[in-house]
Motif scaffolding. Structure first.
Motif, PDB file in Angstrom:
ATOM      1  N   TRP A  37      47.477 -24.597 -20.418  1.00  0.00           N
ATOM      2  CA  TRP A  37      46.094 -24.126 -20.341  1.00  0.00           C
ATOM      3  C   TRP A  37      45.292 -25.523 -20.527  1.00  0.00           C
ATOM      4  N   PHE A  38      44.093 -25.737 -19.786  1.00  0.00           N
ATOM      5  CA  PHE A  38      43.196 -26.576 -19.768  1.00  0.00           C
ATOM      6  C   PHE A  38      41.918 -26.192 -19.982  1.00  0.00           C
ATOM      7  N   LEU A  39      41.083 -26.709 -21.215  1.00  0.00           N
ATOM      8  CA  LEU A  39      39.571 -26.565 -21.361  1.00  0.00           C
ATOM      9  C   LEU A  39      38.999 -27.830 -20.614  1.00  0.00           C
ATOM     10  N   ARG A  40      38.322 -27.624 -19.671  1.00  0.00           N
ATOM     11  CA  ARG A  40      37.639 -28.735 -19.095  1.00  0.00           C
ATOM     12  C   ARG A  40      35.927 -28.394 -19.452  1.00  0.00           C
ATOM     13  N   VAL A  41      35.432 -29.553 -19.624  1.00  0.00           N
ATOM     14  CA  VAL A  41      33.778 -29.561 -19.864  1.00  0.00           C
ATOM     15  C   VAL A  41      33.538 -30.627 -19.086  1.00  0.00           C
ATOM     16  N   TYR A  42      32.455 -30.395 -18.074  1.00  0.00           N
ATOM     17  CA  TYR A  42      32.029 -31.395 -17.344  1.00  0.00           C
ATOM     18  C   TYR A  42      30.421 -31.645 -17.713  1.00  0.00           C
ATOM     19  N   PHE A  76      44.902 -28.063 -23.563  1.00  0.00           N
ATOM     20  CA  PHE A  76      44.428 -29.294 -23.566  1.00  0.00           C
ATOM     21  C   PHE A  76      42.693 -29.357 -23.295  1.00  0.00           C
ATOM     22  N   LEU A  77      42.257 -30.124 -24.043  1.00  0.00           N
ATOM     23  CA  LEU A  77      40.647 -30.565 -23.827  1.00  0.00           C
ATOM     24  C   LEU A  77      40.543 -31.675 -23.071  1.00  0.00           C
ATOM     25  N   GLU A  78      39.707 -31.675 -21.996  1.00  0.00           N
ATOM     26  CA  GLU A  78      39.380 -32.669 -21.077  1.00  0.00           C
ATOM     27  C   GLU A  78      37.759 -32.552 -21.187  1.00  0.00           C
ATOM     28  N   VAL A  79      37.222 -33.795 -21.254  1.00  0.00           N
ATOM     29  CA  VAL A  79      35.740 -33.792 -21.206  1.00  0.00           C
ATOM     30  C   VAL A  79      35.371 -34.834 -20.120  1.00  0.00           C
TER      31      VAL A  79
END
Length: 153
Positions: A37-42, A76-79
């Motif tokens: 799972w990926f939590l992506r924040v743009y 995984f958190l991605e900003v």
């Protein structure tokens, strides 16, 4: 918790920090790719966002997520920046992009097409007008499946 609820909770967590630092939340995605799972924040800001900005947002959000623990799955958190082909998600995104080159897809054919790449001529929250060549296409906003800025090569 459902994916739309996770997006909403994450938006509520990160928005105070973004507003304080004059950043803009472009999008939040919570997606499964393979077994992860990926939590992506743009995020973005006037003049563009850099790696240090993304790192600070990531640290802040990571701390808030640890404190509140709204997501039960490992993820995984991605900003990051939305990139040069930034998605147009909100009405204000369309307004800011008038006069720019865009790529828009629709849920159903309009004027015989579902894909429109050209200049965003106007937007009034009901209609997106895109000029492709010499022809202007009026696309009902509620029929737009996706839209993004497009780079001309």
């Amino acid at each position: 918790m459902s994916i739309p609820n996770i997006r909403s909770v994450v938006e509520d967590m990160v928005n105070p920090y973004l507003e304080e630092h004059q950043f803009e939340l472009v999008d939040v995605e919570y997606v499964k790719e393979g077994s992860s799972w990926f939590l992506r924040v743009y995020v973005d800001k006037d003049g563009g966002i850099d790696i240090e900005d993304c790192g600070r947002v990531s640290e802040y959000l990571s701390q808030k997520l640890d404190e509140n623990d709204p997501i039960t799955d490992a993820y995984f958190l991605e900003v990051s920046s939305p990139g040069a082909e930034r998605p147009l998600k909100k009405a204000k995104d369309f307004m800011k992009s008038i006069g720019k080159h865009v790529y828009v897809t629709t849920y159903e054919p309009i004027d015989g097409n579902k894909e429109f790449e050209g200049t965003l001529v106007s937007f009034d929250e009901a209609t997106v007008v895109v000029r492709v060549g010499k022809k202007e296409h009026e696309l009902p906003y509620d029929k737009v499946a996706s839209a993004r800025l497009a780079i001309i090569f």
